[in-house]
Design an enzyme around this catalytic site. Structure first.
Site, PDB file in Angstrom:
ATOM      1  N   ASN A   7       0.864  -1.170   0.000  1.00 20.01           N
ATOM      2  CA  ASN A   7       0.000   0.000   0.000  1.00 20.01           C
ATOM      3  C   ASN A   7       0.912   1.234   0.000  1.00 20.01           C
ATOM      4  OD1 ASN A   7      -1.847   2.005   0.640  1.00 20.01           O
ATOM      5  ND2 ASN A   7      -2.947   0.751   2.129  1.00 20.01           N
ATOM      6  N   ARG A  98      -2.504  -1.851  -3.593  1.00 20.45           N
ATOM      7  CA  ARG A  98      -3.551  -0.834  -3.637  1.00 20.45           C
ATOM      8  C   ARG A  98      -3.117   0.178  -4.682  1.00 20.45           C
ATOM      9  NH1 ARG A  98      -3.861   4.195  -0.138  1.00 20.45           N
ATOM     10  NH2 ARG A  98      -5.850   5.117  -0.696  1.00 20.45           N
ATOM     11  N   HIS A 186     -11.250   5.796  -1.592  1.00 21.03           N
ATOM     12  CA  HIS A 186     -11.444   5.002  -0.361  1.00 21.03           C
ATOM     13  C   HIS A 186     -12.330   3.785  -0.635  1.00 21.03           C
ATOM     14  CE1 HIS A 186     -10.838   8.825   2.333  1.00 21.03           C
ATOM     15  NE2 HIS A 186      -9.695   8.161   2.200  1.00 21.03           N
ATOM     16  N   ARG A 247      -7.591  19.048   3.787  1.00 19.23           N
ATOM     17  CA  ARG A 247      -8.266  19.381   2.520  1.00 19.23           C
ATOM     18  C   ARG A 247      -9.576  20.087   2.824  1.00 19.23           C
ATOM     19  NH1 ARG A 247      -7.939  13.489   0.606  1.00 19.23           N
ATOM     20  NH2 ARG A 247      -5.753  13.262   0.080  1.00 19.23           N
ATOM     21  N   GLU A 390      -8.068  -2.293   5.095  1.00 18.80           N
ATOM     22  CA  GLU A 390      -7.892  -2.249   3.635  1.00 18.80           C
ATOM     23  C   GLU A 390      -6.938  -3.336   3.149  1.00 18.80           C
ATOM     24  OE1 GLU A 390      -7.053   1.873   4.395  1.00 18.80           O
ATOM     25  OE2 GLU A 390      -8.142   2.444   2.597  1.00 18.80           O
TER      26      GLU A 390
END
Ligand code: ADP
Length: 405
Positions: A7, A98, A186, A247, A390
């Site tokens: 990842n 990923r 996501h 963000r 994940e």
């Protein structure tokens, strides 16, 4: 079957090794080995941290910019020294990556070929901080492990069935023709949480309307119906939607035109402001970390309180939007750093929907158990806190892809 998961972020590379024997377990097992490289603290210095499931740890710092040298060092800790879990790297059966952006073409996980690598490289224009790092990880594994099959698991793929009405921006139609559409991100986490929610509740995923709230440094919601994402808050880029750590989330696009017209801002500065100097960090002036925002609020810091208030307001608004896309709600899921660890945010989000019969049990909400239903027994909606996994989701995808071939 031994599956290595990679990842890669812009300045970190996390990886872990799973060993799956027989049927795939319904609850995620602990990986045999986990490793992380972090380049973010000192330029030109890689900090390596490795841990075995039995507890042995290794940390070291290596002064180099060479990613392939670091990857070799990291992966070799699996087969040598105190963190050894396999005799040789050739015991690894599959490697799953990923990959942040799969664009329009890659709508599910694929075995990586030269064509797929080229596509990941071409999509770097849509994910400049991530796709090149993903590709570097794929090439490092090729150099170290040779012919082992590698699988790309895309963070955009779970959102592939979002209907046009939610995916196409109401600018000129040519934008859609130029692939400027809502992709959502996501996806690996949203999919894992939806499947885990159905497991925890012992229900068929296809019978549930679910909103998953992934609240980490980056934040997004997904509206999930019949097991598919039908709407999500991140868009063409991960800047869209909720207020995040640094963000902005959605803002009036007219602000950007105004700033550009004033001539006070270059495109690079705008990029920096929206991605790195906005959100909790930008409003509070303190930090993008929710723990520090809460600590500052307890000291009476007004802008930290304002940052939290905007965060909650946005979260509630977008939960409302996802509710509308689903036409009702059976399960609300909170996950990732803030979602898993902040009872106050969960409470504040749910309070706005008490009129729908959502009720959370305050003692369950404040205890630290993971993968729990925190709704009261008479709540009209189940509310779950799920630890997102994940890496395990990527390993599962790899396992299934292998069976199909
Ligand atoms: P990423 O999106 O980078 O994977 P995480 O899911 O790890 O991030 O979430 C990181 C965020 O989680 C931190 O910035 C912090 O705000 C938040 N967080 C972690 N622990 C807690 C906690 N105990 N209470 C509140 N927020 C927390």
């Amino acid at each position: 079957m031994k599956i290595l998961v990679l990842n890669a972020g812009s300045s970190t590379q996390k990886s872990c090794l799973y060993d799956i024997n027989g049927d795939i377990p319904s609850s995620p097992p602990a990986p045999l080995w986990e490793g992380k490289v972090d380049w973010s603290h000192n330029q030109g210095v890689a900090e390596i941290e490795v841990e075995k499931s039995t507890g042995e740890k290794l940390t070291e710092e290596i002064a180099t910019d060479s990613q392939s040298e670091i990857m070799a060092r990291l992966l070799n800790t699996m087969s040598a020294g105190s963190t050894k879990v396999i005799n040789q790297l050739s015991e690894i059966d599959l490697v799953g990556h990923r990959v942040v952006h799969g664009g329009r073409e890659y709508r599910q996980s694929v075995v990586i070929s030269e064509k797929v690598k080229q596509a990941i490289a071409n999509l770097a224009k849509l994910a400049p901080a991530h796709n090149p790092a993903n590709l570097a990880g794929i090439e490092a594994v090729e150099n170290l492990l040779g012919e082992v099959p590698q699988i790309a698991v895309f963070d955009t793929a779970f959102h592939r069935n979002i209907p046009d009405a939610a995916a196409i921006y109401p600018g000129p139609y040519e934008w859609a023709e130029q692939d400027i559409i809502r992709y959502g991100f996501h996806g690996i986490s949203h999919q894992y949480c939806a499947e885990r929610a159905a497991d925890i509740l012992d229900k068929d995923l296809r019978s549930l309307r679910i909103i998953t709230c992934h609240l980490g440094n980056g934040c997004s919601l997904a509206a999930i119906k019949n097991g598919y994402s039908v709407d999500t808050t991140m868009g063409f880029t991960p800047v869209d939607g909720l207020m995040m750590g640094s963000r902005s989330g959605s803002i009036d696009p007219g602000i950007l035109i105004y700033l550009l017209r004033q001539g006070n801002c270059t495109v690079e500065q705008l990029d920096y402001v929206l991605n790195k100097a906005s959100g909790l960090s930008g409003i509070s002036g303190i930090s993008s970390d929710m723990r520090q925002i809460k600590a500052a609020i307890s000291q009476g810091h007004e802008r930290a309180q304002l940052a939290l208030d905007i965060y909650v307001h946005r979260l509630r608004s977008y939960i409302g939007a996802m509710l509308a896309s689903l036409g009702g709600l059976d399960v609300l899921v909170f996950t990732a750093g803030v979602g898993e660890n902040s009872p106050e945010i969960r409470q504040a989000a749910c309070e706005a929907f008490e009129f729908l019969g959502i009720k959370i049990d305050s003692s369950k909400n404040t205890n630290k158990l993971v993968d729990q239903d925190i709704a009261t027994t008479d709540s009209a909606v189940r509310v779950l806190v799920i630890h997102t996994q994940e890496d395990w989701q990527i390993a599962r995808e790899c396992y299934h892809i292998n069976l199909r071939e």
